[in-house]
Design an enzyme around this catalytic site. Structure first.
Site, PDB file in Angstrom:
ATOM      1  CD  GLN A  60     -38.604  14.010   9.386  1.00  0.00           C
ATOM      2  OE1 GLN A  60     -38.188  13.774  10.503  1.00  0.00           O
ATOM      3  NE2 GLN A  60     -39.619  13.339   8.855  1.00  0.00           N
ATOM      4  NE  ARG A  74     -39.350  15.291  15.183  1.00  0.00           N
ATOM      5  CZ  ARG A  74     -39.625  14.321  14.323  1.00  0.00           C
ATOM      6  NH1 ARG A  74     -39.589  13.075  14.709  1.00  0.00           N
ATOM      7  NH2 ARG A  74     -39.943  14.598  13.073  1.00  0.00           N
ATOM      8  CG  ASP A 116     -35.130   4.622   9.993  1.00  0.00           C
ATOM      9  OD1 ASP A 116     -35.917   5.186   9.211  1.00  0.00           O
ATOM     10  OD2 ASP A 116     -35.230   4.691  11.227  1.00  0.00           O
ATOM     11  CD  GLU A 117     -34.362   9.211  10.148  1.00  0.00           C
ATOM     12  OE1 GLU A 117     -34.662   9.965   9.199  1.00  0.00           O
ATOM     13  OE2 GLU A 117     -34.889   9.277  11.262  1.00  0.00           O
ATOM     14  CE  LYS A 147     -38.821   7.342  10.563  1.00  0.00           C
ATOM     15  NZ  LYS A 147     -37.450   7.640  10.550  1.00  0.00           N
ATOM     16  CB  THR A 148     -40.716   3.267  13.785  1.00  0.00           C
ATOM     17  OG1 THR A 148     -39.948   4.446  13.627  1.00  0.00           O
ATOM     18  CG2 THR A 148     -39.908   2.249  14.554  1.00  0.00           C
TER      19      THR A 148
END
Length: 763
Positions: free
Chosen positions: A250, A609, A219-220, A32-33
């Site tokens: 998340q 992660r 974001d998020e 996504k980044t």
DNA sequence: ATGCACAAGGTTTTT
DNA sequence: CCTTGTGCAT
């Protein structure tokens, strides 16, 4: 520029969307980044959007820094003009420039939770309430919770006030807000709330900002709360160019007011939104993804979905249960060393995650002992160090003399002979005259016909600082001004005279503080002291200037952090530690299903992660402040399909570890007895554990004797208590009607009862 | 008013 | 364990 080749089809669809609302549902590790970065580049390079018209908001400084770096890497220096900041920093930016329209001067001070607690303590004392009975920290988090939830346009928040307090909470809440207002201070919640108020009440400001940031990215988004939702919605309202990215799996900040509906209802807010789903995971091997999915699928409140692995097979995640936290740390260190050796990895390829900051210490000890460089994300911030806070409090006071917290921190530091009595008198005078505490000093108001000598001194020091401050930055550099503050206040001399190892470290830290001001000043030549102070109030230890100082090789460190801090990051080798009931899931979240589901999402974040190798560890016994308690392994471990997990057990008889069901070449670990475990380390499995168990709980060491035939329970029986839930019997003492049971509950810890009076059920 | 010694009490997660 | 507060001696 053409970037079709750098992205997959869906990533490309998202990155090349230009106008209108866009929702990107991006699973863990789905790039996504990357998409946000390329979308930014696309807007600037291919659609002539000026970089400064793009606003990108994130949740952490680290995420903002990462995004900025990647944008600059992609499009060069023009990327520096893109406005990329955290929500809170964005609000500071807005309030500094437009706050005056709602009565907030630009030199406002930001109060952190410590400052908030001090304010609450003052109020409690004023209300004749003992701060020991009503903990300020609990009240602060209650206030924060209210501010997160409350209707922002309603003055009446009484619905949200708890009635469980012995005092009038509304009254306290009101005087808290009044105090902050009179001190020209904003807490973290206020930064968001006041921005909403500003955008609502000042149409001109709103329009200015709407025209400034024509493209907005968040974001998020699953972690936005009400105020954050409103801010982005209002800012985007004119052009509707809003792009939000998130993943409901998340969402880990509901305790901070995050509302998952914000992302789930995005399409209701913007019916014509383009929705793109990124479902390919490029980060983790298939076994790691399988393990992650088998955990998260247990959540009921969830859109069912499964990431598609692109990396294929790899090592199965390994679960290891150690006997105690020392064994756990030893396991982690041994694995780091052997994998480093066998796979040729660097320290920086390893990350150790834990649920609470307090768990970091043992890992630190072991890493240090084994000469492995490490860095801690989170924990004590550089700007939280005493000596830095002392100096910053002078600076805050210079910028905002109404900041009473800083005033009382500085007033007798270094000692000037101003004690509790004098401070009391200043407070009283301020109250009587209805002026600020600084004005009492400034107007030389006398108590009982005289002014203490120290106060006269303090006043003249401060006045000279005010004058000097007005020379900054035209006639005096910021760095030089701060240098003067540190010497003229006498703070530096008092540390020098102390001349102890501690005071020397403090002076070094102060030197480091100069460096950070110096760098800041160079990077922002027009910047003011006000701005510097507001900015450092929002910094976390990721920008800790000491990181580079303390380690020989700052780029090659094992990373230690909480799982919360790990969001958005990835590491080749991950250790997810402390996976025990009560720790992870944390017992404070264990009494309701929503709490457990959030903990589960947190576990999911932790697992995802890992790129190549994942270790999950737990300890059977763990020491906490109240003693040592037995820990049951986390339910999340049981949720992982056994076929996705290798169990590495630790065979006590020969003190070495063994791997069942597959192995890593050369990663067998020898467990050594350590001094720090006070004799509790190896030995035969349950016998020794039980012996130890009895020893610590009876306090005498005569284990076994306490098993009592007149009780219907025996040691280690699992029991259920109607109020406290499930637990284990630790000790049984006394006979007949006097049988006393000590029980270790999963949720509330250790409690003792007389068996006769306690409705316990064996389970 | 200051500083030291000892007791008591307290662990989620973060901007 | 480790931080914070209190009491006592100077």
């Amino acid at each position: 520029m053409d970037f079709r080749k750098q992205l997959n089809e869906t990533q490309f669809a998202a990155a090349s969307a230009v106008n209108g609302p866009l929702l990107i549902l991006a699973g863990a590790g789905s790039g996504k980044t990357r998409v946000i970065t390329y979308r930014t580049a696309n807007l600037i390079r291919n659609h002539n959007v000026p970089p400064f018209c793009i606003m990108a908001v994130t949740f952490t400084n680290k995420a903002a820094a990462e995004m900025r770096k990647r944008v600059i890497d992609l499009i060069g220096p023009a990327g520096e003009q893109v406005f990329i900041r955290t929500f809170h920093a964005s609000c500071v930016y807005i309030l500094r420039r437009y706050g005056k329209h709602i009565g907030i001067p630009s030199n406002f001070t930001i109060y952190d939770s410590k400052d908030q607690e001090s304010v609450i303590k003052e109020i409690l004392l004023d209300m004749k309430i003992d701060p020991k009975k009503q903990k300020p920290s609990a009240i602060v988090s209650k206030i924060s919770e209210i501010k997160d939830k409350a209707e922002l346009d309603s003055r009446d928040n009484s619905l949200f006030f708890p009635d469980s307090y012995s005092f009038n909470f509304a009254e306290l809440y009101e005087s808290y807000n009044e105090k902050l207002h009179s001190r020209n201070a904003l807490d973290f919640n206020d930064l968001l709330i006041k921005t909403v108020v500003l955008l609502k009440n000042s149409p001109d400001s709103l329009e200015d900002l709407q025209n400034k940031w024509k493209y907005i990215m968040v974001d998020e988004y699953q972690d936005t709360n009400k105020a954050q939702y409103l801010i982005t919605k209002m800012l985007a309202d004119k052009y509707k160019n809003i792009c939000v990215v998130g993943d409901d799996d998340q969402s880990i900040y509901s305790w901070r007011g995050a509302n998952i509906r914000n992302i789930l209802d995005f399409e209701k807010d913007y019916p014509n939104a383009l929705v793109v789903k990124l479902e390919h995971n490029y980060r983790s091997t298939a076994p790691i993804l399988n393990a992650a999915h088998s955990v998260i699928r247990n959540n009921i409140e969830r859109k069912d979905k499964q990431l598609i692995s692109t990396r294929g097979d790899g090592e199965k995640p390994v679960y290891c249960s150690a006997n105690n936290e020392y064994g756990e740390a030893e396991f982690v260190i041994n694995k780091i060393q052997s994998i480093k050796h066998d796979e040729g990895l660097n320290n920086s390829d390893f990350a150790v995650f834990y649920r609470t900051n307090a768990q970091s210490r043992i890992f630190e000890d072991y890493l240090r002992k084994n000469d492995i460089n490490y860095r801690i994300v989170g924990g004590l911030k550089f700007y939280d160090r005493k000596e830095i806070k002392d100096i910053v409090s002078y600076l805050k006071l210079i910028v905002n003399p109404f900041d009473t917290i800083s005033l009382f921190r500085s007033i007798n530091n270094p000692p000037r002979g101003i004690g509790a009595k004098t401070i009391e008198k200043i407070r009283d005078a301020a109250y009587e005259e209805q002026i600020s505490e600084w004005e009492v000093i400034d107007k030389e108001i006398q108590f009982g016909g005289k002014i203490p000598a120290g106060l006269v001194k303090f006043r003249s020091i401060m006045l000279s600082f005010f004058v000097k401050h007005s020379y900054v930055p035209e006639k005096l550099k910021l760095t030089d001004f701060v240098r003067d503050v540190i010497s003229d206040s006498g703070y530096k001399r008092s540390l020098e005279e102390e001349n102890t190892p501690e005071s020397k470290t403090r002076l070094e830290n102060i030197d480091e503080f100069f460096n950070s001001i110096f760098e800041y000043e160079n990077a922002n030549p027009e910047s003011t002291l006000e701005e510097f102070l507001q900015e450092i109030s929002l910094l976390t230890s990721e920008e800790n200037p000491l990181d580079d100082e303390n380690t020989a090789d700052p780029d090659n460190c094992v990373t230690l952090m909480t799982v919360h801090n790990a969001k958005g990051l990835e590491y080749p080798v991950v250790f997810l530690t402390g996976m025990e009931e009560g720790t992870f899931p944390h017992f404070n979240s264990s009494d309701n299903e929503e709490g457990i589901e959030e903990e589960r999402r947190l576990a999911y974040v932790g697992i995802t992660r890992a790129m190549n190798i994942l270790f999950i560890t737990s300890a059977e016994f763990r020491r906490s402040y109240s003693g040592i308690s037995y820990k049951e392994k986390s339910r999340f471990i049981d949720e992982i399909d056994p076929s996705f997990l290798n169990h590495q057990v630790y065979s006590e008889s020969n003190s070495s570890s063994q791997i069942y069901g597959g192995s890593f070449a050369g990663t067998n670990t020898v467990f050594r007895r350590t001094e720090s475990t006070a004799g509790f380390s190896a030995g035969s499995a349950s016998a020794e554990a039980k012996d130890f168990f009895n020893k610590i709980n009876s306090g005498t060491g005569d284990s076994g004797k306490k098993e009592n035939s007149s009780s219907s329970f025996s040691i280690r029986d699992r029991v259920n208590h109607p109020k406290y839930g499930n637990g284990y019997i630790l000790t049984i003492e006394g006979t007949g009607d006097n049988v006393k049971l000590t029980i270790n509950f999963n949720t509330v810890g250790v409690k003792s009862f007389l068996e006769k009076y306690t409705p316990l059920q064996k389970i």
